[in-house]
Design an enzyme around this catalytic site. Structure first.
Site, PDB file in Angstrom:
ATOM      1  NE  ARG A 221      -4.258  -1.487   0.171  1.00  0.00           N
ATOM      2  CZ  ARG A 221      -4.397  -2.534  -0.645  1.00  0.00           C
ATOM      3  NH1 ARG A 221      -3.466  -2.817  -1.543  1.00  0.00           N
ATOM      4  NH2 ARG A 221      -5.491  -3.273  -0.591  1.00  0.00           N
ATOM      5  CG  HIS A 269      -3.029  -0.863  -6.917  1.00  0.00           C
ATOM      6  ND1 HIS A 269      -3.410  -0.217  -5.777  1.00  0.00           N
ATOM      7  CD2 HIS A 269      -3.095  -2.190  -6.608  1.00  0.00           C
ATOM      8  CE1 HIS A 269      -3.715  -1.102  -4.827  1.00  0.00           C
ATOM      9  NE2 HIS A 269      -3.530  -2.314  -5.323  1.00  0.00           N
TER      10      HIS A 269
HETATM   11  P1  NAP Z   1      -1.625 -11.774   4.778  1.00  0.00           P
HETATM   12  O1  NAP Z   1      -1.779 -13.178   4.309  1.00  0.00           O
HETATM   13  O2  NAP Z   1      -2.578 -11.267   5.799  1.00  0.00           O
HETATM   14  O3  NAP Z   1      -0.123 -11.622   5.308  1.00  0.00           O
HETATM   15  C1  NAP Z   1       0.304 -10.512   6.035  1.00  0.00           C
HETATM   16  C2  NAP Z   1       1.717 -10.761   6.566  1.00  0.00           C
HETATM   17  O4  NAP Z   1       2.188  -9.559   7.171  1.00  0.00           O
HETATM   18  C3  NAP Z   1       1.752 -11.846   7.653  1.00  0.00           C
HETATM   19  O5  NAP Z   1       2.930 -12.613   7.522  1.00  0.00           O
HETATM   20  C4  NAP Z   1       1.794 -11.015   8.941  1.00  0.00           C
HETATM   21  O6  NAP Z   1       2.452 -11.656  10.032  1.00  0.00           O
HETATM   22  C5  NAP Z   1       2.641  -9.844   8.493  1.00  0.00           C
HETATM   23  N1  NAP Z   1       2.423  -8.688   9.367  1.00  0.00           N
HETATM   24  C6  NAP Z   1       1.280  -8.010   9.609  1.00  0.00           C
HETATM   25  N2  NAP Z   1       1.491  -7.010  10.480  1.00  0.00           N
HETATM   26  C7  NAP Z   1       2.802  -7.068  10.815  1.00  0.00           C
HETATM   27  C8  NAP Z   1       3.616  -6.310  11.682  1.00  0.00           C
HETATM   28  N3  NAP Z   1       3.141  -5.284  12.414  1.00  0.00           N
HETATM   29  N4  NAP Z   1       4.924  -6.654  11.796  1.00  0.00           N
HETATM   30  C9  NAP Z   1       5.434  -7.681  11.079  1.00  0.00           C
HETATM   31  N5  NAP Z   1       4.708  -8.455  10.234  1.00  0.00           N
HETATM   32  C10 NAP Z   1       3.402  -8.133  10.107  1.00  0.00           C
HETATM   33  O7  NAP Z   1      -1.720 -10.769   3.542  1.00  0.00           O
HETATM   34  P2  NAP Z   1      -1.437 -11.063   1.984  1.00  0.00           P
HETATM   35  O8  NAP Z   1      -2.577 -11.757   1.351  1.00  0.00           O
HETATM   36  O9  NAP Z   1      -0.090 -11.687   1.872  1.00  0.00           O
HETATM   37  O10 NAP Z   1      -1.417  -9.571   1.403  1.00  0.00           O
HETATM   38  C11 NAP Z   1      -0.528  -8.589   1.887  1.00  0.00           C
HETATM   39  C12 NAP Z   1      -0.910  -7.214   1.374  1.00  0.00           C
HETATM   40  O11 NAP Z   1      -0.599  -7.099  -0.002  1.00  0.00           O
HETATM   41  C13 NAP Z   1      -2.404  -6.886   1.418  1.00  0.00           C
HETATM   42  O12 NAP Z   1      -2.807  -6.471   2.718  1.00  0.00           O
HETATM   43  C14 NAP Z   1      -2.522  -5.764   0.410  1.00  0.00           C
HETATM   44  O13 NAP Z   1      -2.336  -4.510   1.036  1.00  0.00           O
HETATM   45  C15 NAP Z   1      -1.350  -6.019  -0.547  1.00  0.00           C
HETATM   46  N6  NAP Z   1      -1.805  -6.404  -1.897  1.00  0.00           N
HETATM   47  C16 NAP Z   1      -1.416  -5.621  -2.943  1.00  0.00           C
HETATM   48  C17 NAP Z   1      -1.809  -5.977  -4.230  1.00  0.00           C
HETATM   49  C18 NAP Z   1      -1.366  -5.166  -5.409  1.00  0.00           C
HETATM   50  O14 NAP Z   1      -1.851  -5.383  -6.525  1.00  0.00           O
HETATM   51  N7  NAP Z   1      -0.449  -4.244  -5.258  1.00  0.00           N
HETATM   52  C19 NAP Z   1      -2.588  -7.113  -4.446  1.00  0.00           C
HETATM   53  C20 NAP Z   1      -2.958  -7.856  -3.352  1.00  0.00           C
HETATM   54  C21 NAP Z   1      -2.558  -7.505  -2.075  1.00  0.00           C
HETATM   55  P3  NAP Z   1       1.875 -13.029  10.667  1.00  0.00           P
HETATM   56  O15 NAP Z   1       2.232 -14.073   9.635  1.00  0.00           O
HETATM   57  O16 NAP Z   1       2.622 -13.196  11.908  1.00  0.00           O
HETATM   58  O17 NAP Z   1       0.391 -12.828  10.808  1.00  0.00           O
HETATM   59  C1  GLV Z   2      -5.203  -5.189  -4.036  1.00  0.00           C
HETATM   60  O1  GLV Z   2      -4.493  -4.272  -3.786  1.00  0.00           O
HETATM   61  C2  GLV Z   2      -5.721  -6.081  -3.043  1.00  0.00           C
HETATM   62  O2  GLV Z   2      -5.626  -5.774  -1.854  1.00  0.00           O
HETATM   63  O3  GLV Z   2      -6.244  -7.146  -3.429  1.00  0.00           O
END
Ligand code: NAP
Ligand code: GLV
Length: 306
Positions: A221, A269
Site C-alpha cells: 500500500r 497498482h
Molecule cells: P496476509 O496473508 O494477511 O499476510 C500478512 C503478513 O504480514 C503476515 O505474515 C503477517 O504476520 C505480516 N504482518 C502483519 N502485520 C505485521 C507487523 N506489524 N509486523 C510484522 N509483520 C506483520 O496478507 P497477503 O494476502 O499476503 O497480502 C498482503 C498485502 O498485499 C495486502 O494487505 C494488500 O495490502 C497487498 N496487496 C497488494 C496488491 C497489489 O496489486 N499491489 C494485491 C494484493 C494484495 P503473521 O504471519 O505473523 O500474521
Molecule cells: C489489491 O491491492 C488487493 O488488496 O487485493
C-alpha cells in the site's frame, strides 16, 4: 439466501452472472439504497451508507486481499469480514517481484538503454550473495514471493509478526528483530497489510538501514511509504532505485515527484489483480461452507487489522 453486490469501480454484470451460476438458488443483486437486508455481501470500497443499511450481514466478502479501506468504515459488529485468500494473486505477485528484482540485479534497464543507443556493451556479472532480498510480510503473498526468489538462489530473509517457517528463508520476527532484518538486506520487498502498526513503516530511518545501494519494491500500500524519505535516499545515493506499484493517492497525481525520477519504475497498482472467475469460485465456496456452519479461511481479525 440473498447476496448483495456493492463494488466501486467494478462492472457488476459479469460478477452477478458468475455468482448466480456458482450459487444456484440464491438471489444475487446489485445493491441500491433502501434494499432489503441481505445474508451476505460481496464488496469493494462500499459507502458507509451500505453498511449502515445492512447490519444483519453474516459475511462481508472483500474482492481484494487488503482490507484497510474496509476497516476504516464502521462495520456491523456481528458480520464476518473475509478477504480474498490468494485466488490467483500469489503467482502474479511472484512474477512481478521476481521481474523487478532480476531487472535490477541483472541491470536490464542499463542494457535496454545501451541497445536503444546502438551500443553493444557488457557489464560485469554481479554476485547474488551481495543482493540479499528481504520480504516484509510472510503471509499468503509474501511466502509465495519468498519461495519464488529462492528458486533464483537469492539469499532471502523474511519478516513477520509471528514466527513463520519457509524453507530456505531466514525468518525474523516482530519489532525486536526488525533492525537486524533490515541490516541483512539490500533489496526490500513490502508485502505487509496496512495497519496502524505498519503505516509509514518505509521511512528515512528504516530504509537507511538497508545495505548501501539498496533497492525498494513496494507492492502493498502507498501509505506504507514516506514518499519524501524515499526521494531523499535516492538523491543521496544510499538507495539505487525503487519499483513502486502502489501510492498514497491513486491514480498517482501528474505533479508527483515520482513521475520525473529516473531511478523509480512505476506501475499502476497492477502487480496482483483480482481475477473474477477465481474470486467468484472462492467466495461462493466460502458462503456455502459458512451456511453449513463450517470454518473458513481468510476471516479478518478487526483488532489486528488484517
Ligand atoms: P496476509 O496473508 O494477511 O499476510 C500478512 C503478513 O504480514 C503476515 O505474515 C503477517 O504476520 C505480516 N504482518 C502483519 N502485520 C505485521 C507487523 N506489524 N509486523 C510484522 N509483520 C506483520 O496478507 P497477503 O494476502 O499476503 O497480502 C498482503 C498485502 O498485499 C495486502 O494487505 C494488500 O495490502 C497487498 N496487496 C497488494 C496488491 C497489489 O496489486 N499491489 C494485491 C494484493 C494484495 P503473521 O504471519 O505473523 O500474521
Ligand atoms: C489489491 O491491492 C488487493 O488488496 O487485493
Amino acid at each position: 439466501m440473498h447476496i448483495t453486490f456493492c463494488c466501486a469501480d467494478t462492472r457488476p454484470e459479469p460478477w452477478l452472472e458468475g455468482l448466480r451460476n456458482a450459487l444456484p438458488g440464491a438471489t444475487v443483486s446489485e445493491w441500491h439504497p433502501g434494499d432489503a437486508q441481505a445474508d451476505h455481501a460481496v464488496v469493494w470500497s462500499p459507502p458507509q451508507q451500505f453498511l449502515d443499511e445492512q447490519p444483519g450481514l453474516r459475511g462481508l466478502f472483500n474482492i481484494g486481499a487488503g482490507v484497510d479501506a474496509l476497516l476504516r468504515l464502521k462495520l456491523p459488529p456481528d458480520t464476518k469480514v473475509v478477504r480474498l485468500d490468494d485466488a490467483g494473486m500469489s503467482v502474479q505477485m511472484a512474477e512481478y517481484v521476481c521481474h523487478a528484482v532480476i531487472r535490477h540485479f541483472r541491470e536490464f534497464d542499463g542494457y535496454e538503454a545501451d541497445m536503444a543507443e546502438g551500443r553493444w556493451s557488457f557489464r560485469k556479472p554481479r554476485s547474488r550473495a551481495e543482493f540479499p532480498v528481504g520480504v516484509m510480510g510472510l503471509g499468503v503473498l509474501g511466502e509465495r514471493v519468498a519461495r519464488a526468489l529462492r528458486q533464483f538462489e537469492f539469499p532471502v530473509h523474511g519478516w513477520s509478526r509471528s514466527a513463520r517457517v519457509v524453507e530456505g528463508v531466514h525468518g525474523h520476527v516482530g519489532v525486536a528483530e526488525f533492525d537486524g532484518f533490515l541490516n541483512a538486506c539490500r533489496v526490500l520487498v513490502n508485502l505487509l497489510p496496512l495497519t496502524p502498526d505498519t503505516r509509514d513503516i518505509l521511512n528515512r530511518h528504516t530504509l537507511s538501514r538497508l545495505q548501501r545501494g539498496g533497492y525498494l519494491i513496494n507492492v502493498a500500500r502507498g501509505a506504507h511509504l514516506v514518499d519524501e524519505d524515499l526521494l531523499a535516499l535516492l538523491d543521496s545515493g544510499h538507495l539505487a532505485g525503487a519499483t513502486l506499484d502502489v501510492f498514497r493517492t491513486e491514480p498517482l497525481p501528474r505533479e508527483h515527484a515520482f513521475w520525473g525520477q529516473p531511478k523509480i519504475v512505476l506501475t499502476p497498482h497492477t502487480s496482483a489483480r483480482t481475477l473474477r472467475e477465481e474470486s467468484i469460485a472462492q467466495i461462493a465456496g466460502k458462503i456455502q461452507a459458512m451456511e453449513r456452519g463450517e470454518p473458513i479461511a481468510g476471516v479478518v481479525d478487526p483488532v489486528r487489522g488484517y
